[in-house]
Design a protein around this motif. Structure first.
Motif, PDB file in Angstrom:
ATOM      1  N   HIS A 266      10.413   5.563  -3.531  1.00  0.00           N
ATOM      2  CA  HIS A 266       9.542   6.367  -2.668  1.00  0.00           C
ATOM      3  C   HIS A 266       8.507   5.529  -1.928  1.00  0.00           C
ATOM      4  O   HIS A 266       7.394   5.992  -1.665  1.00  0.00           O
ATOM      5  CB  HIS A 266       8.843   7.448  -3.492  1.00  0.00           C
ATOM      6  N   CYS A 275       4.500  10.850  -6.026  1.00  0.00           N
ATOM      7  CA  CYS A 275       5.932  11.063  -5.840  1.00  0.00           C
ATOM      8  C   CYS A 275       6.493  11.708  -7.102  1.00  0.00           C
ATOM      9  O   CYS A 275       5.795  11.860  -8.103  1.00  0.00           O
ATOM     10  CB  CYS A 275       6.654   9.749  -5.520  1.00  0.00           C
ATOM     11  N   CYS A 277       8.231  10.702  -9.331  1.00  0.00           N
ATOM     12  CA  CYS A 277       8.411   9.855 -10.514  1.00  0.00           C
ATOM     13  C   CYS A 277       7.345  10.122 -11.582  1.00  0.00           C
ATOM     14  O   CYS A 277       7.470   9.647 -12.706  1.00  0.00           O
ATOM     15  CB  CYS A 277       8.398   8.380 -10.125  1.00  0.00           C
TER      16      CYS A 277
END
Ligand SMILES: [Zn+2]
Length: 436
Positions: A266, A275, A277
């Motif tokens: 990202h 993001c 994650c």
């Protein structure tokens, strides 16, 4: 093989003790630092120097031995505060890289050839600043290059004004395997037989150095066996990046993709708006960053106003101020060298206080503040504490308080776990400060 040593999440004394005991000290005692390329970030280096001088000396001497034997060392510099450079303005990129080079020279006694970019985050402007400061190479992952690569390189990136910088690309699959599979560090023999036999040209594994002993128990032995025995057993010669660059100047050229990093696909979103994650609602990240950016602008305006009365280039002064931070020169003597005309006691004190504010204003962008999932963690708290320190130094120097505006901006950032806002955390930081 290169093992960058991250110090991004490192302001905690107990954590540092633990990682040192598990990783830095045993790796230094085994001589592993002699045989790989590494970077030692300024925060970690200063901590080691103060808390475990013999380990620190062993690491510095590893670079010196290579320098003496080959004319190039094996230590790499690092951007000073572990800032995500593509998210920083050019002036801040310059300060981060100039300070990183100065810190390296101070410790290792020579100009660094390579620099590790925090989180491998890169853009063209970052590379331009690297080249302008005499840095010859850095390391990236293949997905950060435009188009197909043929091996680890080094490749040349052409920059404006005839400058260039060399890029090594790590073997991403193998690096990630080693970083994330603790089983692999059980046996260097199995590892080399399974993953390193065959293949031509440079094979570059670049991962967090704390993998060896801290993340993976016993990893320091694995590393020693790999570097000093097993790699040669399957026909590999262990080399150092600076040496390899000397022997193999780049032939092929490459273009990099702006705003990419090693940690996820990202780009640099993880440190800006967040993001997928990380868990939960990461909208606090963009509000925290906006609050810091606004504060930085205000601090810079006040700094420039005050300092340009005495010094032609306040930003050059900020870059040079690292000499005072490193203890190479006393603050008053530094100003006497730099200022036009004679400063009164009060004027000198004001400028030095504003420079100290600039120091904390740089520190507040340390990447770990934005890396994790929530605002209520310790890392964002540190970032807010650095910002608070910069704000109070500015008030001390100018009588102007930036607090209200900063608090208003911080109010927008909220933890999805505790509902605390950035302002709440700021208030906590300030009351701890008052009682400590
Ligand atoms: Zn991501």
């Amino acid at each position: 093989m290169t093992i960058p040593l991250e110090d991004g999440a490192n302001p905690f004394a107990n954590f540092s003790e633990k990682v040192n005991a598990e990783c830095y000290r045993p790796n230094a005692e085994l001589g592993n630092f002699d045989a790989l390329s590494f970077n030692l970030g300024p925060t970690l280096a200063a901590w080691l120097e103060g808390h475990d001088p013999s380990t620190y000396q062993r690491i510095v001497e590893a670079d010196r031995r290579n320098q003496a034997a080959h004319g190039v060392g094996n230590a790499l510099a690092q951007a000073y505060n572990h800032t995500i450079l593509p998210l920083a303005a050019r002036r801040d990129k310059e300060t981060q890289i100039v300070w990183g080079v100065a810190d390296f020279r101070h410790r290792f006694g020579h100009q660094p050839l390579g620099m590790w970019l925090p989180e491998m985050a890169v853009d063209q402007e970052t590379l331009e600043v690297l080249a302008s400061q005499g840095v010859a190479f850095t390391i990236l992952s293949p997905h950060q290059a435009r188009g197909q690569l043929d091996g680890a390189g080094p490749y040349r990136v052409r920059l404006p004004r005839g400058r260039e910088v060399a890029i090594f690309f790590r073997d991403e699959a193998l690096s990630n395997r080693l970083a994330f599979d603790p089983e692999l560090t059980n046996s260097a023999k199995d590892f080399t037989e399974n993953f390193l036999s065959g293949g031509e040209g440079l094979c570059l594994i670049a991962i967090d150095g704390e993998t060896f002993g801290h993340h993976h128990r016993g990893g320091e032995r694995f590393l020693h066996d790999l570097l000093y025995e097993e790699a040669a057993g399957v026909g590999h010669e262990v080399t150092l990046l600076a040496r390899y660059l000397q022997e193999h100047p780049p032939v092929a050229e490459v273009e990099i993709v702006d705003g990419t990093s090693w940690s996820c696909g990202h780009g640099v979103a993880r440190w800006r708006e967040g993001c997928t994650c990380t868990q939960g609602d990461s909208s606090w990240k963009c509000h925290l960053r906006a609050a810091l950016d606004r504060l930085a602008q205000d601090i810079d305006a006040l700094y420039q106003d005050e300092v340009e009365r005495w010094v032609a280039d306040p930003w050059q002064l900020r870059n040079d101020y690292i000499r005072v931070v490193l203890g190479e020169i006393e603050g008053r003597a530094f100003l006497a060298q730099q200022a036009d005309g004679k400063l009164t006691e009060g004027e000198a004190k004001r400028i030095l206080t504003l420079l100290e504010a600039q120091y904390y204003r740089q520190a507040m962008y340390t990447s770990c503040g934005f890396f994790f999932e929530d605002l209520s963690r310790l890392e964002p708290r540190y970032v807010i504490a650095y910002a608070a320190k910069a704000t109070s130094l500015v008030r001390e120097a100018t009588g102007i308080s930036l607090e209200e505006g900063f608090k208003r901006d911080l109010r927008l950032a909220a933890s999805w776990i505790t509902d605390q806002t950035g302002e709440d955390i700021y208030e906590e930081v300030m009351s701890n400060e008052a009682t400590s």
